[in-house]
Design a protein around this motif. Structure first.
Motif, PDB file in Angstrom:
ATOM      1  N   GLN A  61      -1.985 -15.874  44.498  1.00 28.36           N
ATOM      2  CA  GLN A  61      -0.900 -16.865  44.412  1.00 28.36           C
ATOM      3  C   GLN A  61      -1.003 -17.618  43.092  1.00 28.36           C
ATOM      4  O   GLN A  61      -2.096 -18.058  42.709  1.00 28.36           O
ATOM      5  N   PHE A 118      -6.098 -18.481  44.389  1.00 31.52           N
ATOM      6  CA  PHE A 118      -5.030 -19.307  43.805  1.00 31.52           C
ATOM      7  C   PHE A 118      -5.295 -19.512  42.314  1.00 31.52           C
ATOM      8  O   PHE A 118      -6.435 -19.786  41.919  1.00 31.52           O
ATOM      9  N   LEU A 127       0.640 -20.821  41.016  1.00 34.23           N
ATOM     10  CA  LEU A 127       1.489 -22.007  41.072  1.00 34.23           C
ATOM     11  C   LEU A 127       1.510 -22.630  39.687  1.00 34.23           C
ATOM     12  O   LEU A 127       0.465 -22.866  39.089  1.00 34.23           O
ATOM     13  N   SER A 128       2.696 -22.889  39.181  1.00 29.04           N
ATOM     14  CA  SER A 128       2.828 -23.358  37.805  1.00 29.04           C
ATOM     15  C   SER A 128       3.404 -24.777  37.779  1.00 29.04           C
ATOM     16  O   SER A 128       4.389 -25.061  38.455  1.00 29.04           O
ATOM     17  N   PHE A 129       2.754 -25.642  37.011  1.00 37.29           N
ATOM     18  CA  PHE A 129       3.227 -27.027  36.897  1.00 37.29           C
ATOM     19  C   PHE A 129       3.373 -27.401  35.429  1.00 37.29           C
ATOM     20  O   PHE A 129       2.465 -27.219  34.667  1.00 37.29           O
ATOM     21  N   VAL A 145      -2.877 -30.486  44.050  1.00 37.23           N
ATOM     22  CA  VAL A 145      -2.849 -29.181  44.721  1.00 37.23           C
ATOM     23  C   VAL A 145      -4.214 -28.506  44.567  1.00 37.23           C
ATOM     24  O   VAL A 145      -4.753 -27.945  45.530  1.00 37.23           O
ATOM     25  N   VAL A 155      -6.500 -27.094  47.564  1.00 33.23           N
ATOM     26  CA  VAL A 155      -6.913 -25.683  47.666  1.00 33.23           C
ATOM     27  C   VAL A 155      -8.425 -25.627  47.871  1.00 33.23           C
ATOM     28  O   VAL A 155      -8.941 -24.860  48.699  1.00 33.23           O
ATOM     29  N   GLN A 189     -10.588 -22.001  49.376  1.00 35.59           N
ATOM     30  CA  GLN A 189      -9.999 -20.775  48.842  1.00 35.59           C
ATOM     31  C   GLN A 189     -10.447 -20.616  47.386  1.00 35.59           C
ATOM     32  O   GLN A 189     -10.620 -21.611  46.679  1.00 35.59           O
ATOM     33  N   LYS A 229      -7.160 -16.323  50.164  1.00 36.62           N
ATOM     34  CA  LYS A 229      -6.250 -15.937  49.083  1.00 36.62           C
ATOM     35  C   LYS A 229      -6.735 -16.634  47.829  1.00 36.62           C
ATOM     36  O   LYS A 229      -7.156 -17.795  47.883  1.00 36.62           O
TER      37      LYS A 229
END
Lengths: 130, 122
Positions: free
Chosen positions: B118, B8, B120-122, B28, B32, B37, B6
Motif C-alpha cells: 500500500q 505500507f 499513501l502519498s501526502f 498515519v 501503521v 505493519q 501488509k
C-alpha cells in the motif's frame, strides 16, 4: 478485488471528491468490493450534512449517502481531522459543548486505525488528494 | 487485530509547514506502526525539508514537527528514505538532515514503491 479509498481533498475546492465518487461507482459496477471510504484532512467536509450547493451542481455528501445506501458502504470520517474543521456528530458536539452537529447520517467518525485496517484488508488503497 | 500483514509506504512530498500534509502523514505513520505493519517513509520534493533539524515554527503559531519526527525512533520506524535529487536541488546532503535516512535515486525509488503493498502519498 477489495478496494478502499482515501479522500484528502475538500469537496468543491478540488475535483478529487467528484473523481473519487466516480471511481467508487466504477469499482462497484465492475463487481469489486469497496471495503471502506476514509475521509481525511480537508476531505472531511464531504461528510457535512450542511453542504448546500446550487441545485444545478453536484451534491457530494448526498451522492455519497445514496451510494452508501445502495451498497452498504462504510463511510468513515477521521475524527481528529473532522473536529478540528468543525465537522461533528452529536457525541462530539456534546463533548466540545457546541450548539449543533453536522455529520451526515451515513457517515461515522472514527480514528486513523480505520485507515490502516482498510490498508490491511484491501488489495488496493487509492488516494484522492488535492 | 488482523493477523494479516501488509507493507505500507508513506510518501511525503510537502514542506513541513504551509499545509497539514506533513502532520497528516506522520499521524498515519504512527498508526501503521501501532498496528505492527511493515512501514517505510519516503521523502520527495519539498518533503525533504521535513527532515531538517531545528525547526522554529513558534512565530507562525505552529507545533514543531521535528519533535514529532523524533517519535519515529520511539516507534521503531527506521526505514526512512530520501530522494537524492530532491536533496541536491535544495542544496542539501543527507548529513544536513536531522535523522538517519538512506538516499535513493529514481530507479531505487521505483523499486521501493513496487515492493510495498500500500502506498499513501501526502
Amino acid at each position: 478485488m477489495i478496494f478502499s479509498l482515501v479522500i484528502t481533498g475538500a469537496p468543491y475546492s478540488t475535483q478529487c471528491a467528484d473523481t473519487a465518487l466516480r471511481f467508487a461507482r466504477s469499482v462497484l459496477q465492475q463487481g469489486h468490493t469497496l471495503h471502506r471510504v476514509f475521509f481525511y484532512a480537508d476531505g472531511v467536509h464531504s461528510g457535512s450534512a450542511l453542504a448546500a450547493p446550487p441545485q444545478d451542481e453536484f451534491n457530494i455528501p448526498q451522492a455519497w449517502a445514496e451510494l452508501a445506501h445502495e451498497h452498504q458502504l462504510d463511510l468513515v470520517v477521521c475524527i481528529a481531522a473532522a473536529v478540528r474543521r468543525g465537522v461533528l456528530d452529536s457525541n462530539e458536539a456534546r463533548r466540545y459543548e457546541k450548539d449543533g452537529h453536522n455529520l451526515a447520517s451515513d457517515f461515522t467518525l472514527s480514528g486513523l486505525g480505520q485507515l490502516v485496517e482498510a490498508g490491511i484488508v484491501s488489495d488496493r488503497v487509492v488516494t484522492f488528494g488535492a | 487485530m488482523s493477523e494479516q500483514k501488509k507493507s505500507f509506504l508513506i510518501i511525503n512530498r510537502c514542506a513541513p509547514y504551509g499545509s497539514s500534509n506533513a502532520r497528516d502523514a506522520l499521524d498515519v505513520a504512527l498508526t501503521v506502526s501501532v498496528f505492527e505493519q511493515p512501514l517505510s517513509l519516503l521523502f520527495l520534493d519539498d518533503g525533504v525539508l521535513q527532515l531538517l533539524p531545528d525547526h522554529n515554527p513558534a512565530d507562525i503559531a505552529q507545533k514543531n514537527l521535528s519533535a514529532n519526527l523524533a517519535m519515529l525512533e520511539m516507534y521503531d520506524i527506521d526505514q526512512i528514505f530520501v530522494c537524492e535529487k530532491a536533496l541536491q536541488q535544495r542544496g542539501l546532503t543527507s548529513e544536513s538532515l536531522g535523522l538517519k535516512a538512506r538516499t535513493l535515486n529514481a530507479t531505487e525509488i521505483a523499486d521501493l514503491v513496487r515492493k510495498h503493498d500500500q502506498v499513501l502519498s501526502f
